[in-house]
Structures are given as C-alpha cells and as structure tokens.
Scaffold this motif. Structure first.
Motif, PDB file in Angstrom:
ATOM      1  N   GLU A   8       0.856  -1.183   0.000  1.00 57.94           N
ATOM      2  CA  GLU A   8       0.000   0.000   0.000  1.00 57.94           C
ATOM      3  C   GLU A   8       0.891   1.232   0.000  1.00 57.94           C
ATOM      4  O   GLU A   8       1.645   1.461   0.949  1.00 57.94           O
ATOM      5  N   MET A   9       0.789   2.044  -1.035  1.00 56.07           N
ATOM      6  CA  MET A   9       1.668   3.196  -1.154  1.00 56.07           C
ATOM      7  C   MET A   9       1.034   4.469  -0.633  1.00 56.07           C
ATOM      8  O   MET A   9       1.728   5.416  -0.265  1.00 56.07           O
ATOM      9  N   THR A  10      -0.307   4.546  -0.630  1.00 57.27           N
ATOM     10  CA  THR A  10      -0.986   5.767  -0.215  1.00 57.27           C
ATOM     11  C   THR A  10      -1.861   5.495   0.995  1.00 57.27           C
ATOM     12  O   THR A  10      -2.233   4.350   1.278  1.00 57.27           O
ATOM     13  N   ASP A  11      -2.214   6.541   1.692  1.00 55.70           N
ATOM     14  CA  ASP A  11      -3.022   6.455   2.907  1.00 55.70           C
ATOM     15  C   ASP A  11      -4.469   6.132   2.544  1.00 55.70           C
ATOM     16  O   ASP A  11      -5.076   6.843   1.729  1.00 55.70           O
ATOM     17  N   PRO A  12      -5.066   5.096   3.125  1.00 50.47           N
ATOM     18  CA  PRO A  12      -6.462   4.752   2.791  1.00 50.47           C
ATOM     19  C   PRO A  12      -7.459   5.811   3.265  1.00 50.47           C
ATOM     20  O   PRO A  12      -8.633   5.755   2.887  1.00 50.47           O
ATOM     21  N   MET A  13      -7.048   6.778   4.068  1.00 48.56           N
ATOM     22  CA  MET A  13      -7.942   7.849   4.504  1.00 48.56           C
ATOM     23  C   MET A  13      -8.119   8.923   3.438  1.00 48.56           C
ATOM     24  O   MET A  13      -8.850   9.895   3.646  1.00 48.56           O
ATOM     25  N   ALA A  14      -7.455   8.768   2.306  1.00 49.32           N
ATOM     26  CA  ALA A  14      -7.583   9.734   1.206  1.00 49.32           C
ATOM     27  C   ALA A  14      -8.012   9.008  -0.063  1.00 49.32           C
ATOM     28  O   ALA A  14      -7.783   7.808  -0.219  1.00 49.32           O
ATOM     29  N   ASP A  15      -8.653   9.743  -0.958  1.00 50.75           N
ATOM     30  CA  ASP A  15      -9.027   9.212  -2.269  1.00 50.75           C
ATOM     31  C   ASP A  15      -7.883   9.519  -3.231  1.00 50.75           C
ATOM     32  O   ASP A  15      -7.727  10.651  -3.688  1.00 50.75           O
ATOM     33  N   ALA A  16      -7.057   8.527  -3.515  1.00 48.24           N
ATOM     34  CA  ALA A  16      -5.859   8.726  -4.331  1.00 48.24           C
ATOM     35  C   ALA A  16      -6.043   8.059  -5.699  1.00 48.24           C
ATOM     36  O   ALA A  16      -6.579   6.955  -5.796  1.00 48.24           O
ATOM     37  N   PHE A  17      -5.577   8.748  -6.746  1.00 45.96           N
ATOM     38  CA  PHE A  17      -5.670   8.187  -8.099  1.00 45.96           C
ATOM     39  C   PHE A  17      -4.660   8.897  -8.992  1.00 45.96           C
ATOM     40  O   PHE A  17      -3.893   9.745  -8.547  1.00 45.96           O
ATOM     41  N   ALA A  18      -4.672   8.558 -10.276  1.00 44.18           N
ATOM     42  CA  ALA A  18      -3.843   9.170 -11.317  1.00 44.18           C
ATOM     43  C   ALA A  18      -2.349   9.109 -11.008  1.00 44.18           C
ATOM     44  O   ALA A  18      -1.664  10.124 -10.990  1.00 44.18           O
TER      45      ALA A  18
END
Length: 618
Positions: A8-18
């Motif tokens: 997991e590279m990004t925090d699941p508390m944020a909506d990350a994309f692109a």
C-alpha cells in the motif's frame, strides 16, 4: 529483490488516483483528496453535492533521497584560493571519468528500487495548491504534468514550482523518452516539445487517411464483439439462465444477410433481449450522412379559425428561467394570444397549409412574421423573431407551472408542488428549486411522473423524512420563527406512472421504504439493473452492458427489475378527463395530501415566554 506481494503506497484515509512514475525512477506522483465525503457514494444523488478539491503529491521511492522542498540557505559560500584549486582539480577529474561513470551506471542499473519502510513519511504535497485536477502525465526526468479540464501545468522538482504549460488542452500523450507530447489543442492535434510551453504558432498535424472497408467483415466483428461484451460485463454470471453460446448460434447465421448498420442494430437488440433486462440499448454506428430539417418553432400553439391559424397559447419562460428562450414572449414583440399568423417571410399562410412547413428552415434565423388581431392581411403588422429548434423546454416548464398553480388552487394554498424530472443533475436542481422555495406550505405533492432516471436517491427522500427539531426566533417585527431543519415538514404524497423508470423506479421504492408517504398513480417501468458503456465499438457505435443490479439487503430480494414499483392508490388517466384539461392523478394526490394534513400536520411554531432577568432578594 522481487517479491510477489502487494504494498500500500498511499493512505487509505484519502481518495488517491492518477499515478505517474517519474522517469528518474526515484519519484511517484499522484492526486489525492481528503474531502470526497458524499462523493464516495458515486451511485447516490447525495454524491452530486460533493465538490472535492485534489492536491498533487510526490513519493520519494528511496529513503536516501532528500526532500526537493527543503529551505535553502540565504548565506553565500566563501571559498579561498586553495578551495578553488581543489575544485578545479575535481572538475577536471570528473570530466575525465564521465564516460567511465556512465558506463558503470548503465551496467549497475537494476531498474526501479522502492524502499517500503517509512514510505508514508516520504509522501509530500507538491507546493502548488489544490484544484479540480483530473490526471497526471510523466514528463522529462524530474517533472510531471498535471491537468484539469483545460489547463495543463508542468511541475519541475528542481524548481520546486508549477508553471502553466498550455491552456485549452486535453488528452496529452507523452513519448517514451519524455521529450515530445501529442496533445489536442482547440480542436487540433499538435506535437510539441515538453521542455518549454508551446508557442501559439505550434503547427497542427495534417493527417489524410484512406481506408478500404469490408463492411461484411466489420459487421461480423461487431457482432462477435457485442456478444462477448455482454458475456464479460453482465452482472449475472449465469446470464439470467440463458445459454449464451446457444444465443450466439441462434443469431450468428443472420449476419451474412446484413446490408445496413440498422439491420445489425436490430439483430444486436434481439440478441441482447434474450437476457430479459430493462437497460439494454444499442445505438450509434457508421451511418450514411443525411440531410436534416431545421424547422423553426415559435413556442406557441395554433388552432384553425376562420381559415387561418390563430395563436391559442404563447409559451413563456415563466420569467425566471434564463436558459429558455420564448420567441413570441419577448419585450417589443407585438404578439398576443388570440392574434393570427398571416404570413411567414412575406409568404401568405392559411389553415390549408401546415404552419410548420412555412417555418421550415427558419430555426435560429431572423424571420419576419405578419400578424393581425383579425384573420386578414389588411392592416397586418410585421414582427421580427428568431424561431427556436425545440419547444420541449418551454412546453415542459408550462406543464410544471400549470400543475403548481393547480395544486395551489385545489388545496387553497396549503400544498406545494415539487417536480422531479429525473434523479440526475436536472432533477436535483428542480427538487431544490421547488422544495425550498415553498417552505411556507403545510405539505407537498411530489411529482416524479416521466422520471428519466439517473442516480439512486438518498438526498431527496432523506430531506423529506426529517422531523421538526428546533426553531430560531425571528428579529423581524411579528416575524415567523425559523424552523429546523429547513424544508417542507408536513405530509407528502408521490405521483408515479409507467413512464418513470431506473432511478425513477428506485425513488418511489425508497420513498415507500422510508415511510415518506403514499404512492399515487400507476406502476413504474421496472428497470433497476444499471447498465454502462465501457467502450465504443470499432465504428463508433455502442451498446450497454447491464453490470450492476439493485437489491434489498434486509429482505434479500431484487428491487424493481421487470416488476416496477406499484402505487398504494392506483389512478389511471382517461382520454375524456385529459380532453377536459383535468389531471385525475394530480387531483387525487391533492385530495390525499389534504386528508393527511388533518392528522399529520406540523404544529405551529411559537417561542416560549421570554426569560426575566434574575433579581436578588431585597
């Protein structure tokens, strides 16, 4: 080392994309938002309220990398002569060994290296503010392009800032080496360098393509693609009990006999009809160009009278609909209901001629009308108008406002009329407009007849099922206290009919499920297996794949599909009543809402006695 693991590279508390990998193999860029909120529902009408801002981020992939955004010292370095000589020797040595170093690096390059420990602490926001960013594209090493709905910015790590690269652009595609970009700019495709913003004179691509098309082979490919498309995306792996291979064998022999794209569409419709699902559509494709008729419309209804066309009704914008245009209801146009249309562009017109034939070709074009208050050309005057292509908006608004006035009349001003044409953005706007503008009403008739669908409602019904919670005093003399929550808090009834479907099926279902009030009218259409167009076919046509179905998790049953939502009180429309200008369903809705007002009306809000200041005993 290579590992068969997921990280997991990004925090699941944020909506990350692109995400985009930097060509330097040391950084990863992406977009993320922490205020998506109701937008996370995506299928719900409440999601339309969400307007999240996104920020751009970079992840340092290795733990020995310094932050590119560290503050720089404002002190100038001091060097003595010995340092300068040593520096010159080092530079000379570096130049001599440059080729050797490059060769060694090429030999030692083992690809991208990611160190997972502490990766969250190496995730940094790019210093460029938030916005409605939609995509990222890797640029030359150490840079990234970030775009929204028209502006493309370039962020460079060594500069630590973003600069506008181009405006009015879309669909950028960058070459493998990062040096060139293919981009659509103001309806033209251009190839530009990525090092600096393109000049205004950047040359557009001129492409001439020729194709020899075997239509029989193309139609066969389209059929095969459509059959496979439904198999891959249909929500039910069992294909509603159909043997899909058998379906292929049944319809494939027809394809060699296809001689027009319309023939193919018919076959695809029949094939997909084997699934017995509502949201199954075939449209578009490579059709020959045909002439189009541009009949101009005046926003009026005509009746034949004394051998001429009399204007029976003029549709208006109802004074507060800026997107509507009513050709005959504009200041300075001397036309009234009851007048006669005597000629169009100087050509006399009688009741023996269809008035729309005379208006053919006048859409969006200045047109001269001869008008008179008597059915004669004598003393007729001229008016200059610009006919419109469609009266649908004017006629629809007239129907809605006629209903609102009728409900107000029948209820003695007690009831509001709220129109919900769909569960997409126009329906959301219409609901808000009518529901909150009539908060002085004791109850409401909600009309979702002909609802065209869209999302699944959780916004409107939630608002309509809220109870009185509190009130606020009004500082205006004799002012009525403000009630909380806002809205119409009294009883509601919902009008439905057989032309409401999809989101228009779910709306009455959830209205009933949340005990918002009774349903009146006729059973809805019955289509709650949602469909999507995942990609177009080779000739630009498309078809839907029903890929998500709606069900009731409490009772574990499917909702609405091929069944519809039945009313609590069934009321059919009759031709006789319609000819008399009566809407039996609307009349019954008012009757039922008034009956509910007798037992469910919201109590009158009055403030308690005002407190007296405390006084010490004497």
């Amino acid at each position: 080392a290579e590992e068969e693991r997921t990280y997991e590279m990004t925090d699941p508390m944020a909506d990350a994309f692109a995400p985009s990998w930097d060509r330097d193999e040391k950084h990863l860029y992406f977009l993320a938002s922490t205020d998506v909120a109701l937008g996370s529902g995506w299928a719900n009408t409440s999601a339309m309220q969400a307007d999240p801002d996104y920020a751009a981020y970079v992840i340092l992939l290795q733990d020995d990398l310094d932050s590119p955004f560290l503050p720089e010292s404002d002190e100038e370095p001091v060097e003595d002569e010995a340092d300068e000589e040593e520096s010159e020797d080092e530079e000379a040595s570096e130049e001599e060994n440059t080729e050797d170093v490059e060769e060694e690096e090429a030999e030692e390059d083992e690809g991208m290296r990611i160190e997972w420990d502490g990766i969250a602490d190496r995730t940094l926001a790019l210093p460029m503010g938030t916005g409605n960013y939609r995509y990222t594209e890797s640029g030359p090493a150490g840079s990234v392009f970030i775009g929204d709905f028209g502006t493309l910015q370039k962020f460079t790590l060594d500069k630590g800032e973003a600069e506008v690269f181009a405006r009015g652009v879309s669909q950028p595609s960058i070459s493998a080496d990062g040096k060139k970009m293919l981009v659509r700019m103001r309806r033209q495709w251009k190839i530009v360098g990525t090092a600096a913003p393109p000049s205004d004179g950047a040359k557009a691509l001129s492409i001439t393509l020729r194709m020899q098309l075997d239509r029989q082979a193309e139609w066969q490919q389209l059929f095969d693609e459509a059959w496979r498309y439904e198999q891959d995306y249909f929500y039910d792996p069992g294909m509603h009990g159909r043997d899909w291979d058998d379906v292929y064998d049944r319809y494939a022999p027809l394809i060699p006999h296809v001689r027009h794209r319309a023939d193919l569409n018919y076959i695809l419709d029949q094939m997909n009809g084997e699934l017995s699902v509502g949201h199954s559509f075939v449209f578009g494709g490579d059709f020959p160009a045909v002439d189009t008729v541009r009949v101009g419309l005046l926003g009026a209804e005509f009746v034949a009278d004394q051998g001429h066309w009399q204007i029976d009704r003029i549709f208006t914008t109802e004074s507060w609909n800026p997107r509507l245009r009513a050709p005959l209801a504009r200041p300075g146009v001397d036309v009234e209901e009851g007048y006669y249309l005597m000629a169009v562009d100087g050509v006399p017109l009688t009741a023996d001629t269809d008035p729309y034939r005379a208006l053919d070709g006048t859409a969006n074009r200045q047109t001269l009308l001869h008008v008179n208050d008597e059915p004669t050309m004598d003393d007729a005057w001229t008016v200059l108008v610009e006919p419109i292509r469609s009266e649908a908006g004017l006629r629809q608004r007239a129907w809605v406002e006629d209903n609102r006035r009728r409900v107000d009349e029948l209820s003695g001003g007690k009831l509001a009329y709220v129109w919900v044409p769909n569960t997409s953005f126009p329906g959301y706007v219409s609901f808000n407009r009518y529901f909150f503008a009539q908060q002085d009403k004791a109850g409401a008739v909600i009309d979702e007849r002909f609802n065209g669908g869209g999302l699944l409602d959780d916004y409107m019904v939630d608002l309509m099922t809220r109870d009185l919670r509190a009130a606020i005093t009004n500082e205006v003399p004799n002012g009525v206290p403000f009630r909380l929550p806002a809205g119409i808090l009294g009883p509601k009834v919902l009008l439905i009919n057989e032309m409401a479907g999809s989101g228009g099926d779910f709306f009455p279902w959830v209205f009933r499920q949340q005990n918002a009030g009774p349903l009146i009218g006729m059973r809805t259409w019955g289509g709650l297996v949602k469909s999507s167009v995942h990609y177009s076919l080779i000739d630009g046509g498309a078809l839907t794949a029903p890929d998500n179905a709606v069900f009731d998790p409490i009772n574990n049953v499917w909702i609405g599909e091929n069944v519809g939502i039945p009313p609590d009180i069934e009321v059919q429309l009759s031709a006789q009543a319609h000819a008399e200008g009566r809407d039996l369903q609307l009349e019954r809705a008012v009757e039922e809402a008034l009956r509910l007002l007798e037992t469910e009306s919201v109590p009158r809000v009055t403030p308690p006695a005002f407190p007296a200041p405390a006084r010490p005993d004497r």
